[in-house]
Design an enzyme around this catalytic site. Structure first.
Site, PDB file in Angstrom:
ATOM      1  N   HIS A  25       0.848  -1.191   0.000  1.00 24.83           N
ATOM      2  CA  HIS A  25       0.000   0.000   0.000  1.00 24.83           C
ATOM      3  C   HIS A  25       0.879   1.235   0.000  1.00 24.83           C
ATOM      4  O   HIS A  25       2.047   1.202   0.412  1.00 24.83           O
ATOM      5  CB  HIS A  25      -0.928   0.012   1.223  1.00 24.83           C
ATOM      6  CG  HIS A  25      -0.223   0.218   2.537  1.00 24.83           C
ATOM      7  ND1 HIS A  25       0.058   1.457   3.056  1.00 24.83           N
ATOM      8  CD2 HIS A  25       0.274  -0.679   3.425  1.00 24.83           C
ATOM      9  CE1 HIS A  25       0.687   1.327   4.201  1.00 24.83           C
ATOM     10  NE2 HIS A  25       0.838   0.037   4.457  1.00 24.83           N
ATOM     11  N   CYS A  26       0.323   2.339  -0.516  1.00 26.28           N
ATOM     12  CA  CYS A  26       0.988   3.635  -0.427  1.00 26.28           C
ATOM     13  C   CYS A  26       0.217   4.464   0.586  1.00 26.28           C
ATOM     14  O   CYS A  26      -0.436   3.911   1.475  1.00 26.28           O
ATOM     15  CB  CYS A  26       1.047   4.309  -1.802  1.00 26.28           C
ATOM     16  SG  CYS A  26      -0.558   4.589  -2.571  1.00 26.28           S
ATOM     17  N   ALA A  27       0.246   5.781   0.463  1.00 21.72           N
ATOM     18  CA  ALA A  27      -0.390   6.630   1.472  1.00 21.72           C
ATOM     19  C   ALA A  27      -1.911   6.489   1.497  1.00 21.72           C
ATOM     20  O   ALA A  27      -2.528   6.563   2.562  1.00 21.72           O
ATOM     21  CB  ALA A  27      -0.016   8.088   1.231  1.00 21.72           C
ATOM     22  N   ARG A  29      -3.717   4.190  -1.084  1.00 17.27           N
ATOM     23  CA  ARG A  29      -4.257   3.118  -1.922  1.00 17.27           C
ATOM     24  C   ARG A  29      -3.670   1.754  -1.561  1.00 17.27           C
ATOM     25  O   ARG A  29      -2.487   1.642  -1.239  1.00 17.27           O
ATOM     26  CB  ARG A  29      -3.963   3.385  -3.403  1.00 17.27           C
ATOM     27  CG  ARG A  29      -4.460   4.713  -3.891  1.00 17.27           C
ATOM     28  CD  ARG A  29      -4.047   4.960  -5.320  1.00 17.27           C
ATOM     29  NE  ARG A  29      -4.248   6.356  -5.698  1.00 17.27           N
ATOM     30  CZ  ARG A  29      -3.919   6.869  -6.864  1.00 17.27           C
ATOM     31  NH1 ARG A  29      -3.364   6.116  -7.784  1.00 17.27           N
ATOM     32  NH2 ARG A  29      -4.126   8.135  -7.121  1.00 17.27           N
TER      33      ARG A  29
END
Length: 465
Positions: A25-27, A29
């Site tokens: 995951h990113c910030a 999504r």
């Protein structure tokens, strides 16, 4: 529905744990690489309470959940999918790249090379534009010592562009970054004729075993150093395979630099220069002779190109335009900027039209991010999902693209569009850039609204979202 329940509900909609290759995951999504995208039910995923959007791009399934919450959903899914599929974000990107076609992989490689050096090119371009404005308005003396010093600051990134590219490209081409930089140094050595003086012809040649080699440098070029470092990677790996470990540290770098340097100056460099000049002058010819029609086509198609991911390769073309002394301006980026702004106008119209609260939560921030040059959320999360907003945005981008070409708007850097792009717009094009942005945003907004009136249903309800 809480985070754990969302994770449990997501798993079958993604095709089950067996369909997931990598997950991270990113910030905001959840990012997944899946074996079969046909098993992913994006409509059902979007219907979940905590999910604000879902789409596939660049070999990944990306599920927009939101800052903070995405971490909890990811952690809840981890025991459900197994440790083998949970990876770092870099590993997910690498796995996704492996599933892309040749054009997408090339675009991704060029993006990986040029994105890290965008800040320094933006800084140089901003200073170059500022100096140009001060000189054109008569507010500064171009012959003053201070102005000349600042002019050196503004042009350094372009003069030594091959060194920046070589260091950045070394990772993707699997070659020692220091050998790559040394190779770039060879190609722009002061003993070679400066590339900026080629307009007056080649001054000297070497007679190398009967072969006539131009004694010419590659300052400010793009394609020659890219091809040279790519070739160097093959040379280094081939030498290392046959070199005994006892002497590898000494002779592998020696032979690699010797062979790669010779081939670069005699073969790869000249070929790269011809290809690079051909691309730059070809684009300039289209720009000059196609006029507003060129802007119409480029502006209208750009967002469609974004869907494929191939747009990442445009950084190399733009850098080539700026580095070419016969051109020296980025006339492509204003067109791309209009297309990005138009996507924001369409997304904002969806925000006002729809009664679906989840779509509104995605549409407004997505529209604002387009004004800052980030369009993926608007394209995949809103406009493409309902089709007509995407068409309206393409129309807005086309008309505004035609406007900035007709009025000769140019930029002095790469990587900035939308409102941040104002920092690198040439002073003589500032007003027309703003007018073009208003055209793009307004037409996309109006077109989306008219399409809504035509189908007589708010976006998000007729589609069953």
């Amino acid at each position: 529905m809480n985070e754990r329940e969302t994770a449990q509900a997501l798993l079958p909609l993604i095709g089950g744990p067996g369909n997931i290759c990598r997950m991270s995951h990113c910030a905001t999504r959840l990012r997944l690489v899946v074996r079969d995208e046909a098993k992913v039910d994006h409509d059902a995923i979007r219907a979940l309470d905590l999910v604000k959007g879902s789409f596939s791009t660049a070999g990944q399934v990306q599920i927009i959940i939101g800052q903070g919450t995405v971490n909890q959903v990811h952690d809840a899914m981890q025991p459900l999918v197994g440790d083998l599929t949970v990876s770092s974000l870099d590993e997910v990107k690498q796995q996704a790249a492996a599933q892309q076609n040749a054009a997408q992989r090339l675009a991704r490689t060029l993006s990986n090379i040029f994105v890290p050096i965008i800040p320094v090119i933006v800084a140089s371009g901003l200073l170059m534009g500022t100096l140009g404005m001060l000189r054109s308005l008569g507010w500064a003396d171009g012959n003053s010592p201070l102005f000349q010093i600042l002019d050196i600051f503004s042009s350094t990134a372009f003069v030594f562009l091959p060194i920046l590219i070589a260091f950045s490209a070394a990772r993707d081409f699997r070659v020692s970054p220091y050998l790559a930089v040394a190779l770039a140094g060879i190609m722009i050595h002061p003993a070679l004729q400066n590339a900026w003086t080629l307009g007056g012809g080649v001054h000297e040649y070497w007679d190398l075993f009967g072969l006539k080699v131009a004694k010419v440098g590659y300052q400010g070029t793009v394609l020659p150093i890219l091809l040279a470092v790519w070739m160097m990677g093959f040379v280094e790996r081939a030498v290392r395979r046959i070199m005994p470990n006892a002497i590898d540290l000494i002779f592998t770098p020696f032979l690699t630099l010797l062979i790669a340097g010779a081939v670069s100056l005699t073969v790869v460099g000249p070929i790269g220069r011809m290809l690079g000049d051909g691309l730059s002058f070809g684009l300039q010819w289209i720009y000059l002779h196609g006029g507003p029609l060129a802007g119409l086509v480029f502006g209208g198609l750009y967002s469609t190109i974004v869907i494929t991911g191939v747009h990442h390769s445009f950084h190399a073309l733009e850098a080539g335009l700026l580095a070419n002394p016969s051109i020296g301006v980025n006339f492509l980026l204003p067109i791309w900027s209009m297309a990005n702004i138009a996507q924001g106008g369409a997304a904002l119209a969806v925000f006002f039209i729809t009664r679906d609260e989840k779509i509104r939560q995605v549409a407004l921030p997505a529209a604002l991010s387009c004004l800052l040059g980030i369009t993926e959320a608007a394209i995949f999360g809103v406009n493409l999902r309902f089709f007509w907003p995407f068409v309206a945005a393409a129309l807005g981008g086309a008309v505004a693209g035609s406007w900035v070409v007709a009025t000769h708007v140019g930029m002095t850097g790469i990587g900035l569009t939308g409102i941040p792009g104002l920092a690198i717009v040439r002073p003589d094009g500032m007003l027309n850039y703003l007018i073009g942005g208003c055209i793009a945003f307004g037409l996309a907004f109006a077109g989306t609204w008219l399409a809504h009136l035509k189908v007589k249903a708010p976006y998000g309800e007729a589609s069953g979202a």
